[in-house]
Design an enzyme around this catalytic site. Structure first.
Site, short mmCIF file in Angstrom:
data_model
loop_
_atom_site.label_atom_id
_atom_site.label_comp_id
_atom_site.label_asym_id
_atom_site.label_seq_id
_atom_site.Cartn_x
_atom_site.Cartn_y
_atom_site.Cartn_z
N HIS A 188 -16.93 14.77 74.09
CA HIS A 188 -17.18 13.55 73.32
C HIS A 188 -18.55 13.60 72.65
CE1 HIS A 188 -13.63 11.60 74.67
NE2 HIS A 188 -13.93 11.83 75.93
N GLU A 411 -0.85 22.23 69.10
CA GLU A 411 -2.06 22.46 69.89
C GLU A 411 -1.76 23.22 71.17
OE1 GLU A 411 -3.93 18.60 70.21
OE2 GLU A 411 -2.08 17.59 70.67
N ASP A 435 -7.53 21.57 71.20
CA ASP A 435 -6.65 21.89 72.32
C ASP A 435 -6.04 23.28 72.18
OD1 ASP A 435 -6.70 19.79 74.27
OD2 ASP A 435 -5.91 18.47 72.72
N CYS A 482 -6.57 19.46 61.97
CA CYS A 482 -7.36 18.24 62.19
C CYS A 482 -8.28 18.38 63.40
CB CYS A 482 -6.45 17.03 62.36
SG CYS A 482 -5.37 17.13 63.79
C1 LIG Z 1 -7.49 17.06 67.01
C2 LIG Z 1 -7.21 17.35 68.27
O1 LIG Z 1 -6.89 16.36 69.16
P1 LIG Z 1 -7.94 15.71 70.21
O2 LIG Z 1 -9.29 16.31 69.95
O3 LIG Z 1 -7.90 14.25 69.98
O4 LIG Z 1 -7.34 16.14 71.51
C3 LIG Z 1 -7.28 18.71 68.79
O5 LIG Z 1 -6.89 18.96 69.93
O6 LIG Z 1 -7.79 19.57 68.04
MG LIG Z 2 -5.71 17.49 70.97
#
Ligand SMILES: C=C(OP(=O)(O)O)C(=O)O
Ligand SMILES: [Mg+2]
Length: 557
Positions: A188, A411, A435, A482
């Site tokens: 985070h 992912e 992920d 993303c």
């Molecule tokens: C965009 C993703 O989802 P999050 O970071 O919310 O798990 C990811 O895993 O790259």
């Molecule tokens: Mg993710």
């Protein structure tokens, strides 16, 4: 003498200034009682004074704050102003002769437990009660208040790690850089630092040696912390204009190939920031962030309002809404179990719908209602999909509700390798490199010790990105990215060369990524992808690609 500490750079840019360390957590005061000669009324008055000063401090900070910090601080100030806590603390001092700091600790503990037993919205206030308790006890015992220090001068913040609640009160005008001894590249702290444009280095074990008042120069791209830098180097960093590079609202390569540049958002404030930064739309709306900390599922009407607030900001543009990604690092008590032995490999994302199908269907109903009420071109996708069957089931549930553009996140390595079958079932895919990296490298994304493994520059991760894109190309379906990789201006052209058709990132990164793409032809992107894939290690891939992109140096990236 100058010396350099190493960590993992997670938010590019350079910041220099004096170190301010995060205060240690306030320990539980020992159970003690007032002596026979103690002045009980003076002890009660000390509690009242401490409560008043905490309340005034929080209210003053709320008045100066912006964005989500205003709400966090206002709620905590209101909690401090509530007399339930001070009255019960005073009673313990008078009736039981409990020492004042212990009286506050116990009274607040009881109050928090009562709130938790009531469940729902009340239970969510328990956290605020404990926060206020620590502040009052700190004031009573002469300790520094917990949380990000509120100082009237700029500083480099040094911490073991930052909790989500701390990061909400970070002021980018004051915090020149962040250094943590813990944390990982997709923690985070890292995601928030990037979204605020604060240079950051995480997983720097040597950071524990840094002391308040010393000067450091932090390089958030290289992952270094220079101690006692020269005055000229500090001046050079301070003279550089801060703030994001402008973006004209259309991503394209030097030869004019369009690459949609989108924003990752989590709430209406993020949506406004994305619009202001010129984002072409939203590539990832993390809906679970609207509900983190909630103990009960929000009702459909409340969800409709939350989604409309984001969709409404984008007019007729594309907004990719991701269904709840609960579990692992983002637990939501109404769908996730708290006793999973291995949560990252457990029931998270779309998998929660097996036991709680009604939560997903209510969310899809809410998204459909919000989409019908707003102009935005709504795309819907599910997180943590591993098989074509899961993709098919999700797409069917969406289409039943009139949500016609459906997709999945890729992912999990299995999904990347099976993408030709998955993309037969859905209209698009978006690769979550955070992920995908975690599962490819078997390295927990939150663990500092594994930070060197946890980078999307790993050639194995890039090979899976290429495989996912190839599956999309077979059906002429778009495949975006993303994850945080999309915001790395050196990696963006590699992703485009691998076949990625859109990149979604924190709004602040849009200008940098757009500038690098605009200086790179699609042929060069393909060549960079080949170079990265042919590299034996993540470091070799990154160095080899950067060496081919002099524009990075020219742009100060
Ligand atoms: C965009 C993703 O989802 P999050 O970071 O919310 O798990 C990811 O895993 O790259
Ligand atoms: Mg993710």
């Amino acid at each position: 003498m100058t010396s350099v500490l190493d960590g993992v750079g997670v938010s590019p840019g350079r910041g220099a200034g004096v170190v301010v360390t995060m205060p240690a957590p306030v320990p539980e005061p020992a159970a003690s009682t007032l002596g026979p000669d103690a002045d009980v009324e003076a002890a009660v008055a000390a509690i009242d004074d401490a409560v008043r000063s905490v309340q005034a401090d929080l209210a003053a900070r709320a008045a100066r704050a912006t964005g989500t910090a205003v709400e966090v601080l206002t709620v905590t100030a209101a909690m401090a102003a509530d007399t339930t806590l001070s009255k019960e603390s005073a009673r313990k001092v008078r009736d039981e002769r409990t020492a004042p700091e212990r009286a506050v600790w116990e009274a607040a503990g009881d109050l928090a437990a009562r709130l938790e037993s009531l469940g729902g919205m009340m239970a969510e206030r328990a956290h605020d009660v404990r926060d206020v308790r620590e502040r009052i006890v700190a004031a009573l015992t002469g300790r520094r208040a917990p949380g990000v220090p509120d100082l009237d001068h700029p500083f480099v913040l040094v911490a073991a790690d930052l909790a989500p609640a701390d990061t909400a009160t970070l002021d980018p005008e004051r915090v020149l850089a962040i250094v943590t001894s813990g944390g990982g590249p997709t923690s985070h702290t890292a995601i928030l630092a990037r979204s605020l444009g604060i240079p950051a280095v995480v997983a720097a074990p040597g950071a524990v040696e840094l002391v308040d008042g010393e000067t450091v120069l932090v390089d958030g791209a290289q992952g270094t912390i220079e101690r006692d830098p020269s005055a000229e180097d500090v001046a050079r960093v301070l003279d550089r204009p801060r703030g994001p590079r402008a973006f004209d609202g259309q991503g394209r390569t030097a030869d004019g190939v369009r690459v949609q540049l989108l924003a990752n958002v989590a709430d209406p404030a993020g949506a406004s920031a994305a619009v202001a930064a010129g984002a072409e739309g939203v590539g990832l709306f993390r809906t679970e962030f609207c509900f983190l900390g909630r103990t009960e599922e929000p009702g459909v009407d409340e969800q409709v309002a939350a989604y409309r607030a984001v969709l409404g900001a984008f007019g007729g543009r594309k907004v990719v809404v991701r269904t709840l990604d609960a579990g692992a690092d983002k637990p939501l008590p109404f769908v996730t179990a708290d006793d999973e032995p291995n949560p990252a490999l457990g029931v998270r994302g779309l998998r929660t719908a097996v036991r709680h199908p009604e939560v997903l269907t209510r969310q899809l109903d809410a998204i459909a209602r919000a989409a019908a009420a707003e102009e935005a071109d709504v795309w819907v996708m599910a997180p943590m999909v591993a098989t074509p069957d899961e993709a098919q089931g999700f797409a069917a549930a969406c289409r039943e509700r009139g949500l016609s553009t459906t997709g999945v996140m890729i992912e999990v390595p299995a999904a990347a390798l099976q993408s030709r079958w998955i993309l037969e079932q859905v209209d698009f895919a978006s690769i979550g490199t955070n992920d995908l990296t975690q599962y490819t490298m078997a390295a927990d994304r939150e663990t500092a010790d594994l930070a060197a493994l946890s980078t999307p520059w790993q050639p194995a991760v890039l090979a899976l990105v290429g495989a996912a894109c190839a599956g999309g190309a077979e059906h002429g379906r778009p495949v975006g990215v993303c994850g945080e990789a999309a915001a790395d201006p050196a990696l963006a052209p590699v992703l485009v060369g691998l076949g990625v058709t859109s990149l979604s990132m924190t709004p602040r990164a849009l200008g940098d990524v757009a500038a690098v793409l605009a200086a790179t032809t699609s042929e060069q992107c393909a060549e960079l992808a080949k170079i990265a894939l042919a590299s034996p290690t993540a470091t070799a891939a990154r160095d080899a690609v950067r060496a081919q992109l002099p524009v990075l140096e020219e742009l100060g990236l």
